[in-house]
Write a protein that holds these residues in place. Structure first.
Motif, PDB file in Angstrom:
ATOM      1  N   SER A 181     -51.404  18.148 -57.875  1.00 35.81           N
ATOM      2  CA  SER A 181     -51.541  18.048 -56.419  1.00 35.81           C
ATOM      3  C   SER A 181     -52.942  18.467 -55.976  1.00 35.81           C
ATOM      4  CB  SER A 181     -50.487  18.925 -55.743  1.00 35.81           C
ATOM      5  OG  SER A 181     -50.631  18.889 -54.345  1.00 35.81           O
ATOM      6  N   TYR A 223     -42.392  13.626 -56.257  1.00 35.24           N
ATOM      7  CA  TYR A 223     -43.478  14.221 -57.048  1.00 35.24           C
ATOM      8  C   TYR A 223     -42.964  15.373 -57.918  1.00 35.24           C
ATOM      9  CZ  TYR A 223     -47.028  11.501 -54.585  1.00 35.24           C
ATOM     10  OH  TYR A 223     -47.790  10.471 -54.098  1.00 35.24           O
ATOM     11  N   HIS A 259     -52.186   8.635 -53.029  1.00 33.67           N
ATOM     12  CA  HIS A 259     -51.420   9.857 -53.322  1.00 33.67           C
ATOM     13  C   HIS A 259     -51.879  11.002 -52.429  1.00 33.67           C
ATOM     14  CE1 HIS A 259     -49.273   8.255 -56.764  1.00 33.67           C
ATOM     15  NE2 HIS A 259     -50.408   7.739 -57.206  1.00 33.67           N
ATOM     16  N   LEU A 309     -49.155  13.149 -50.300  1.00 34.61           N
ATOM     17  CA  LEU A 309     -49.005  14.591 -50.518  1.00 34.61           C
ATOM     18  C   LEU A 309     -49.363  15.382 -49.263  1.00 34.61           C
ATOM     19  CD1 LEU A 309     -50.479  14.831 -54.124  1.00 34.61           C
ATOM     20  CD2 LEU A 309     -48.133  15.383 -53.463  1.00 34.61           C
ATOM     21  N   THR A 340     -55.660  16.015 -54.110  1.00 33.08           N
ATOM     22  CA  THR A 340     -56.055  16.320 -52.729  1.00 33.08           C
ATOM     23  C   THR A 340     -57.419  16.982 -52.599  1.00 33.08           C
ATOM     24  OG1 THR A 340     -54.830  18.416 -52.839  1.00 33.08           O
ATOM     25  CG2 THR A 340     -53.665  16.503 -51.943  1.00 33.08           C
ATOM     26  N   SER A 344     -41.528  14.784 -51.477  1.00 39.09           N
ATOM     27  CA  SER A 344     -41.730  16.017 -52.250  1.00 39.09           C
ATOM     28  C   SER A 344     -40.888  15.978 -53.521  1.00 39.09           C
ATOM     29  CB  SER A 344     -41.355  17.239 -51.408  1.00 39.09           C
ATOM     30  OG  SER A 344     -42.221  17.383 -50.302  1.00 39.09           O
ATOM     31  N   THR A 399     -46.038  18.487 -49.282  1.00 37.22           N
ATOM     32  CA  THR A 399     -45.348  18.802 -50.543  1.00 37.22           C
ATOM     33  C   THR A 399     -45.733  20.183 -51.070  1.00 37.22           C
ATOM     34  OG1 THR A 399     -45.128  16.487 -51.186  1.00 37.22           O
ATOM     35  CG2 THR A 399     -45.079  18.110 -52.961  1.00 37.22           C
TER      36      THR A 399
END
Length: 533
Positions: free
Chosen positions: A196, A153, A176, A180, A200, A150, A185
């Motif tokens: 993020s 990033y 990634h 994540l 995701t 966390s 995170t």
């Protein structure tokens, strides 16, 4: 010369008065961090897989509760650019992060963002942890790792992170999105939250959440950048792609494979291409006719290659130029494909860059003897390169790593000083070194220095023959020189090919063998000279 962070070594006297170094666990650790082995041999062609059995000293130091010291050394090797290969350094950090002692684990996780600065290294770290899980019978995804990821990033500059996640998306089976998700995170600011969500959930989710909304300037900048990356991914318009590359400094990794079939797109990429990448791409670009004799692209490349400012900014080493030049001159890639005709103006520019880049080599401040075995075998090629062993030997004598240097050539039981003048070209130096010889006594340069009263810090013996001596072994000759001169002399045996020319196994820390030769060999010589390995 005193250097920060040098390893502690014990200098003892043997019964004859000759000095030798004991190889401490700290010194073995530093060798492992540098090139992946605790031994005294660096093999340029060695399998790069990291093995636990090569990390005995590292394990011993961890068992002795010296984990914090290990982590500090890992950070130092990374920050000072001492590591020839990053794999061993990242492996060592992963091992520390799995250790049973909480202080060691905490230090390792705290150092993660300093050691693994780019996504590729971060993915390597996670993969090493996965592999170590079986041997060490421990889990991976604990609170400490989730917090460290966390922080990795969240502590990034948002625009730099946006570029990073779109250039290096996955490696070693990790992405990634995986990191994540598994780290849970929680983004520390809006711009990181946008990235993020992009990683995701995808671009469509980002558009729904941020398009036509009131956002901060930073969020708008990241949104616009990712919008461009997405636009390129879906564009088949060559002119549009070129415009986006030039306006937003996009790189090869952010394009589609189909885009890389276009010469116009390659021409656009050239304008901002890192110099290291450009040197490696010369053959492919010539093959694709992006670089043609007299073209504006070729003029641009020649100017960039020779630019003192560009060479200095990219910290290009002369040996990197030599490797790239010889590979380009060869006119063909791996296994003969593709093939191209080397452009004379590019070769001339690279020749000029070779000498200009000497400014990037900071002298160590030690007394060196560089001795070259001049034999007909120097007409062979250094394994894994297109560089002749003669040219490699000449480059070793010319590169100004050594401020106070005696260059010698030896053959047929004699050793002769060799003058490498400042105005001598690489070809002239190479031609001088190619002589006919018979049996080679590698102790001659050490004996020459002893008999002439030279107190030498480092001997570099460059040869392409199996070791052969008339009188004493290199180890015994070195000890006699230490006794006579009072210097803590070291010996590096550079076997340009892998033909039985390494020094026999010894516990003397001042001895090192190099099998083959590459850019990393220069770093290893520097590290040894400064007592860093």
């Amino acid at each position: 010369m005193e250097t920060s962070g040098s390893t502690t070594s014990n200098h003892t006297l043997n019964s004859t008065g000759g000095g030798s170094w004991e190889i401490s666990d700290k010194a073995k650790l530093c060798r492992f961090l540098c090139y992946g082995s605790e031994g005294s041999l660096y093999n340029t062609r060695e399998d790069e897989r990291i093995r636990m059995e090569n990390a005995g000293a590292l394990l011993s130091m961890l068992q002795e509760s010296r984990g914090a010291e290990v982590v500090e050394e890992i950070k130092r090797f990374t920050q000072d650019g001492r590591a020839v290969r990053m794999g061993p350094t990242i492996f060592a950090l992963a091992l520390c992060s799995q250790h049973s002692e909480s202080n060691t684990r905490q230090a390792a996780f705290k150092a993660l963002k300093d050691v693994c600065c780019d996504p590729a290294h971060l993915f390597d770290f996670i993969q090493f942890k996965k592999e170590l899980k079986v041997d060490m019978k421990c889990g991976i995804w604990g609170r400490a790792l989730r917090r460290a990821l966390s922080d990795w990033y969240n502590d990034q500059d948002a625009m730099s992170l946006a570029a990073a996640v779109t250039k290096c998306k996955k490696r070693k089976g990790w992405s990634h999105q995986d990191l994540l998700r598994l780290s849970h995170t929680k983004p520390a600011k809006d711009a990181i939250a946008l990235i993020s969500k992009y990683v995701t959930k995808g671009w469509k989710e980002v558009q729904v959440a941020y398009e036509d909304k009131e956002n901060s300037e930073e969020v708008l900048s990241v949104f616009s950048y990712l919008e461009v990356v997405e636009k390129v991914k879906h564009s088949r318009d060559e002119t549009e792609v070129v415009t986006l590359i030039e306006e937003h400094k996009l790189e090869q990794e952010q394009l589609l494979t189909e885009h890389l079939k276009s010469n116009q797109i390659w021409s656009a990429l050239l304008k901002e291409m890192p110099l290291h990448s450009m040197l490696k791409m010369l053959g492919r670009l010539t093959f694709r006719k992006v670089l043609e004799p007299g073209s504006s692209q070729t003029h641009f490349v020649c100017d960039r290659i020779q630019s003192e400012t560009a060479l200095k900014k990219a910290k290009i080493h002369p040996f990197s130029i030599l490797l790239a030049s010889e590979n380009y001159k060869k006119g063909q890639g791996y296994q003969g494909k593709p093939k191209w005709e080397a452009d004379k103006s590019i070769l001339k520019a690279m020749d000029s860059a070779f000498y200009t880049s000497f400014m990037n080599v900071e002298p160590v401040g030690k007394c060196f003897v560089v001795a070259v075995d001049v034999s007909t075998s120097l007409t062979s090629v250094v394994p894994g390169t297109s560089v002749s062993t003669a040219a490699a030997a000449a480059a070793i004598t010319m590169v100004r790593l050594y401020q106070n240097t005696h260059v010698l050539v030896y053959s047929e039981g004699t050793v002769v000083p060799f003058s490498v003048s400042a105005d001598m070209t690489l070809k002239e130096a190479t031609d001088e070194l190619v002589k006919v010889s018979k049996r080679i006594d590698c102790t001659l340069p050490i004996t020459w220095a002893t008999e002439n009263g030279k107190a030498v810090d480092v001997f570099i013996i460059v040869t392409n023959n199996p070791l052969w001596t008339d009188t004493a072994s290199p180890v015994e000759s070195l000890k006699k020189h230490r006794e006579a001169s009072g210097a803590n002399s070291k010996l590096v045996m550079c076997g340009l090919t892998n033909i039985g020319n390494s020094i026999a196994h010894t516990e003397d820390r001042g001895l090192l063998s190099i099998s083959g030769f590459d850019l990393g060999a220069f770093s290893i010589i520097r590290n040894l000279a400064q007592d860093l390995i």
